[in-house]
Motif scaffolding. Structure first.
Motif, PDB file in Angstrom:
ATOM      1  N   LEU A 175       0.778  -1.135   0.025  1.00 57.63           N
ATOM      2  CA  LEU A 175      -0.155   0.139   0.000  1.00 57.63           C
ATOM      3  C   LEU A 175       0.834   1.271   0.192  1.00 57.63           C
ATOM      4  CD1 LEU A 175      -2.984   1.062   0.282  1.00 57.63           C
ATOM      5  CD2 LEU A 175      -2.690   0.820   2.818  1.00 57.63           C
ATOM      6  N   ILE A 176       0.459   2.187  -0.963  1.00 58.09           N
ATOM      7  CA  ILE A 176       1.495   3.192  -1.050  1.00 58.09           C
ATOM      8  C   ILE A 176       0.386   4.400  -0.744  1.00 58.09           C
ATOM      9  CG2 ILE A 176       2.807   5.131  -2.495  1.00 58.09           C
ATOM     10  CD1 ILE A 176       3.532   2.603  -4.103  1.00 58.09           C
ATOM     11  N   LEU A 177       0.627   5.230   0.522  1.00 65.30           N
ATOM     12  CA  LEU A 177      -0.569   6.124   0.767  1.00 65.30           C
ATOM     13  C   LEU A 177       0.550   7.678   0.914  1.00 65.30           C
ATOM     14  CD1 LEU A 177      -1.863   4.347   3.919  1.00 65.30           C
ATOM     15  CD2 LEU A 177      -2.834   4.757   1.763  1.00 65.30           C
ATOM     16  N   ASN A 178      -0.494   8.434   0.718  1.00 65.90           N
ATOM     17  CA  ASN A 178       0.095  10.105   0.831  1.00 65.90           C
ATOM     18  C   ASN A 178      -1.159  10.933   1.693  1.00 65.90           C
ATOM     19  OD1 ASN A 178       0.609  12.780   0.396  1.00 65.90           O
ATOM     20  ND2 ASN A 178       2.191  12.355  -1.050  1.00 65.90           N
ATOM     21  N   PRO A 179      -1.093  11.366   2.441  1.00 63.62           N
ATOM     22  CA  PRO A 179      -2.053  12.133   3.213  1.00 63.62           C
ATOM     23  C   PRO A 179      -2.449  13.302   2.642  1.00 63.62           C
ATOM     24  CG  PRO A 179      -0.173  12.230   4.485  1.00 63.62           C
ATOM     25  CD  PRO A 179       0.408  11.381   3.343  1.00 63.62           C
ATOM     26  N   GLY A 180      -1.705  13.787   1.665  1.00 71.53           N
ATOM     27  CA  GLY A 180      -1.974  15.167   1.036  1.00 71.53           C
ATOM     28  C   GLY A 180      -1.122  16.277   1.939  1.00 71.53           C
ATOM     29  N   SER A 181      -1.435  17.287   1.772  1.00 73.57           N
ATOM     30  CA  SER A 181      -0.707  18.489   2.611  1.00 73.57           C
ATOM     31  C   SER A 181      -1.381  19.058   3.610  1.00 73.57           C
ATOM     32  CB  SER A 181      -0.035  19.634   1.567  1.00 73.57           C
ATOM     33  OG  SER A 181       0.337  20.855   2.208  1.00 73.57           O
ATOM     34  N   ALA A 182      -1.130  19.243   4.913  1.00 81.38           N
ATOM     35  CA  ALA A 182      -1.782  19.977   5.876  1.00 81.38           C
ATOM     36  C   ALA A 182      -1.896  21.533   5.577  1.00 81.38           C
ATOM     37  CB  ALA A 182      -1.085  19.610   7.130  1.00 81.38           C
ATOM     38  N   GLY A 183      -0.753  22.066   5.297  1.00 78.56           N
ATOM     39  CA  GLY A 183      -0.714  23.551   5.269  1.00 78.56           C
ATOM     40  C   GLY A 183      -0.679  24.138   3.843  1.00 78.56           C
ATOM     41  N   ARG A 184      -0.770  23.232   2.532  1.00 78.36           N
ATOM     42  CA  ARG A 184      -0.453  23.844   1.295  1.00 78.36           C
ATOM     43  C   ARG A 184      -0.942  22.944   0.263  1.00 78.36           C
ATOM     44  NH1 ARG A 184       2.507  27.762  -1.953  1.00 78.36           N
ATOM     45  NH2 ARG A 184       3.392  26.744  -3.737  1.00 78.36           N
ATOM     46  N   MET A 195      -4.375  11.996   7.270  1.00 75.74           N
ATOM     47  CA  MET A 195      -4.854  10.601   6.809  1.00 75.74           C
ATOM     48  C   MET A 195      -4.917   9.906   8.327  1.00 75.74           C
ATOM     49  SD  MET A 195      -3.553   8.289   3.974  1.00 75.74           S
ATOM     50  CE  MET A 195      -4.454   8.636   2.523  1.00 75.74           C
ATOM     51  N   ILE A 196      -5.958   8.926   8.687  1.00 79.67           N
ATOM     52  CA  ILE A 196      -5.950   8.192   9.752  1.00 79.67           C
ATOM     53  C   ILE A 196      -6.021   6.667   9.283  1.00 79.67           C
ATOM     54  CG2 ILE A 196      -7.166   7.332  11.649  1.00 79.67           C
ATOM     55  CD1 ILE A 196      -7.984  10.195  12.543  1.00 79.67           C
ATOM     56  N   GLY A 202      -3.678  -7.037  11.692  1.00 84.15           N
ATOM     57  CA  GLY A 202      -3.219  -7.162  10.449  1.00 84.15           C
ATOM     58  C   GLY A 202      -3.980  -6.576   9.254  1.00 84.15           C
ATOM     59  N   VAL A 203      -5.128  -6.205   9.424  1.00 82.13           N
ATOM     60  CA  VAL A 203      -5.992  -5.574   8.596  1.00 82.13           C
ATOM     61  C   VAL A 203      -6.038  -4.290   8.548  1.00 82.13           C
ATOM     62  CG1 VAL A 203      -8.305  -5.486   7.640  1.00 82.13           C
ATOM     63  CG2 VAL A 203      -7.421  -7.873   8.705  1.00 82.13           C
ATOM     64  N   ILE A 204      -5.647  -3.498   7.433  1.00 76.04           N
ATOM     65  CA  ILE A 204      -5.654  -1.961   7.581  1.00 76.04           C
ATOM     66  C   ILE A 204      -6.720  -1.278   6.863  1.00 76.04           C
ATOM     67  CG2 ILE A 204      -4.431  -0.213   6.208  1.00 76.04           C
ATOM     68  CD1 ILE A 204      -1.848  -1.718   6.535  1.00 76.04           C
ATOM     69  N   SER A 205      -7.178  -0.330   7.349  1.00 76.27           N
ATOM     70  CA  SER A 205      -8.162   0.738   6.671  1.00 76.27           C
ATOM     71  C   SER A 205      -7.698   2.129   6.779  1.00 76.27           C
ATOM     72  CB  SER A 205      -9.511   0.365   7.126  1.00 76.27           C
ATOM     73  OG  SER A 205      -9.520   0.499   8.719  1.00 76.27           O
ATOM     74  N   PHE A 206      -7.841   3.051   5.926  1.00 74.91           N
ATOM     75  CA  PHE A 206      -7.375   4.346   5.795  1.00 74.91           C
ATOM     76  C   PHE A 206      -8.583   5.220   5.331  1.00 74.91           C
ATOM     77  CE2 PHE A 206      -6.229   2.206   2.015  1.00 74.91           C
ATOM     78  CZ  PHE A 206      -6.817   2.853   0.969  1.00 74.91           C
ATOM     79  N   GLU A 207      -8.322   6.430   6.094  1.00 73.95           N
ATOM     80  CA  GLU A 207      -9.365   7.695   5.686  1.00 73.95           C
ATOM     81  C   GLU A 207      -8.429   8.823   5.465  1.00 73.95           C
ATOM     82  OE1 GLU A 207     -13.390   9.581   7.592  1.00 73.95           O
ATOM     83  OE2 GLU A 207     -12.168   8.299   8.779  1.00 73.95           O
ATOM     84  N   THR A 208      -8.827   9.377   4.220  1.00 74.44           N
ATOM     85  CA  THR A 208      -8.257  10.890   4.068  1.00 74.44           C
ATOM     86  C   THR A 208      -9.180  11.644   4.775  1.00 74.44           C
ATOM     87  OG1 THR A 208      -7.111  10.273   2.036  1.00 74.44           O
ATOM     88  CG2 THR A 208      -7.371  12.581   2.458  1.00 74.44           C
ATOM     89  N   ILE A 209      -8.744  12.857   5.631  1.00 73.90           N
ATOM     90  CA  ILE A 209      -9.652  13.783   6.323  1.00 73.90           C
ATOM     91  C   ILE A 209      -9.461  15.164   5.860  1.00 73.90           C
ATOM     92  CG2 ILE A 209     -10.441  14.459   8.565  1.00 73.90           C
ATOM     93  CD1 ILE A 209      -9.392  11.532   9.532  1.00 73.90           C
ATOM     94  N   ARG A 210     -10.402  15.961   5.695  1.00 68.23           N
ATOM     95  CA  ARG A 210     -10.039  17.242   5.206  1.00 68.23           C
ATOM     96  C   ARG A 210     -10.494  18.007   6.399  1.00 68.23           C
ATOM     97  NH1 ARG A 210      -7.747  17.113  -0.140  1.00 68.23           N
ATOM     98  NH2 ARG A 210      -7.120  19.087   0.270  1.00 68.23           N
ATOM     99  N   VAL A 211      -9.994  19.221   6.845  1.00 65.93           N
ATOM    100  CA  VAL A 211     -10.261  20.207   8.019  1.00 65.93           C
ATOM    101  C   VAL A 211     -10.461  21.594   7.649  1.00 65.93           C
ATOM    102  CG1 VAL A 211      -9.771  20.660  10.376  1.00 65.93           C
ATOM    103  CG2 VAL A 211      -8.897  18.362   9.335  1.00 65.93           C
ATOM    104  N   VAL A 212     -11.457  22.175   7.697  1.00 66.05           N
ATOM    105  CA  VAL A 212     -11.380  23.687   7.484  1.00 66.05           C
ATOM    106  C   VAL A 212     -10.468  24.391   8.522  1.00 66.05           C
ATOM    107  CG1 VAL A 212     -12.818  25.696   7.381  1.00 66.05           C
ATOM    108  CG2 VAL A 212     -13.656  23.317   6.777  1.00 66.05           C
ATOM    109  N   TYR A 213      -9.851  25.233   8.154  1.00 67.05           N
ATOM    110  CA  TYR A 213      -8.992  25.935   9.042  1.00 67.05           C
ATOM    111  C   TYR A 213      -9.169  27.500   8.707  1.00 67.05           C
ATOM    112  CZ  TYR A 213      -5.106  26.710   5.637  1.00 67.05           C
ATOM    113  OH  TYR A 213      -4.420  27.060   4.541  1.00 67.05           O
ATOM    114  N   ASP A 214      -8.609  28.222   9.681  1.00 67.74           N
ATOM    115  CA  ASP A 214      -8.643  29.590   9.547  1.00 67.74           C
ATOM    116  C   ASP A 214      -7.682  30.241   8.506  1.00 67.74           C
ATOM    117  OD1 ASP A 214      -8.965  32.310   9.958  1.00 67.74           O
ATOM    118  OD2 ASP A 214      -8.060  32.491  11.883  1.00 67.74           O
TER     119      ASP A 214
END
Ligand SMILES: [Fe+2]
Length: 253
Positions: A175-184, A195-196, A202-214
């Protein structure tokens, strides 16, 4: 075990705070940062201080290397143009506004990190296992290259950053993961990205999370601190840009 991964904070304190609050609210066991704490954004020193205060396990990104060693370029292979120019201006600005202690911390960051969680081996690199700081592993990276990357390492999950584009791809059973960018972010969504990853027996699940910021505060700081205004545009739109003579082109992904 629940793990949170974020990276490419790039001196954006408001985005980092929002991501850390969201992680805390959801509850995880470990937090990892994929590098590029500094560069572009208006708060390089404060971002590094917060990461150190929270004791977050962090690997080195190309901007951490460039600021830590006071280099003239981030090493990114952008074509010559305004984006490269803006990157270099922000790099010099960040070098001038970070303490020697912060630079020493940035230099001390490891280029890769390996660990095992419930029998699953993880490898963290900012770029790729072939070029830890600089290679872009993107959604449009040819599958042959992704296969080379997957076969190069013994770990079964590779987490990288650098591209500012969230990605999850199964390659040769890895599995190749990239959580994206927090600040840009550069994928057209200006919200902070992370990403969480859940590992259960041994079983993997993942979620990309987007957060509104100021973002308004960050944009105002960019203007007030005299950084190029294009940096604010990228944050407001969540898009990269290329500005040729007399025209502005936004790259829509
Ligand atoms: Fe980055």
């Amino acid at each position: 075990m629940r793990l949170a991964f974020f990276g490419d904070v790039h001196g954006n304190l408001e985005a980092l705070n929002a991501v850390l609050e969201d992680i805390q609210r959801r509850g995880v066991d470990e937090i990892f940062c994929l590098g590029d704490l500094v560069g572009y954004g208006p708060d390089p020193e404060a971002v590094v201080q917060l990461i150190r205060e929270k004791n977050i396990k962090t690997i080195m990104g190309n901007y951490d290397d460039a600021v830590g060693y006071s280099k003239e370029s981030c090493g990114c292979s952008y074509s010559p143009g305004r984006e490269t120019e803006v990157g270099d201006i922000s790099l010099n600005w960040s070098i001038e506004r970070t303490s020697e202690e912060t630079k020493e911390f940035l230099r001390s960051l490891p280029k890769r990190m390996s660990f095992e969680v419930e029998g699953v081996k993880f490898l963290l690199v900012h770029g790729s296992p072939f070029n830890e700081l600089l290679e872009y592993v993107k959604p449009d990276t040819p599958s042959e290259r992704l296969k080379e990357i997957a076969s190069k390492v013994e770990e079964s999950v590779i987490v990288n950053g650098h591209t500012h584009l969230p990605m999850a791809r199964w390659v040769l059973g890895k599995l190749i993961l990239n959580p994206g960018s927090a600040g840009r972010p550069k994928d057209g969504d200006p919200r902070a990205s992370y990403m969480i990853v859940d590992v259960k027996s041994g079983v993997i699940s993942f979620e990309t999370i987007r957060v509104v910021y100021d973002v308004k505060t960050t944009v105002e700081k960019i203007a007030k601190k005299g950084l190029p205004i294009e940096l604010a545009t990228v944050l407001a739109l969540g898009q990269t840009f290329d500005m040729g003579p007399g025209k502005v082109t936004f790259t829509l992904k």
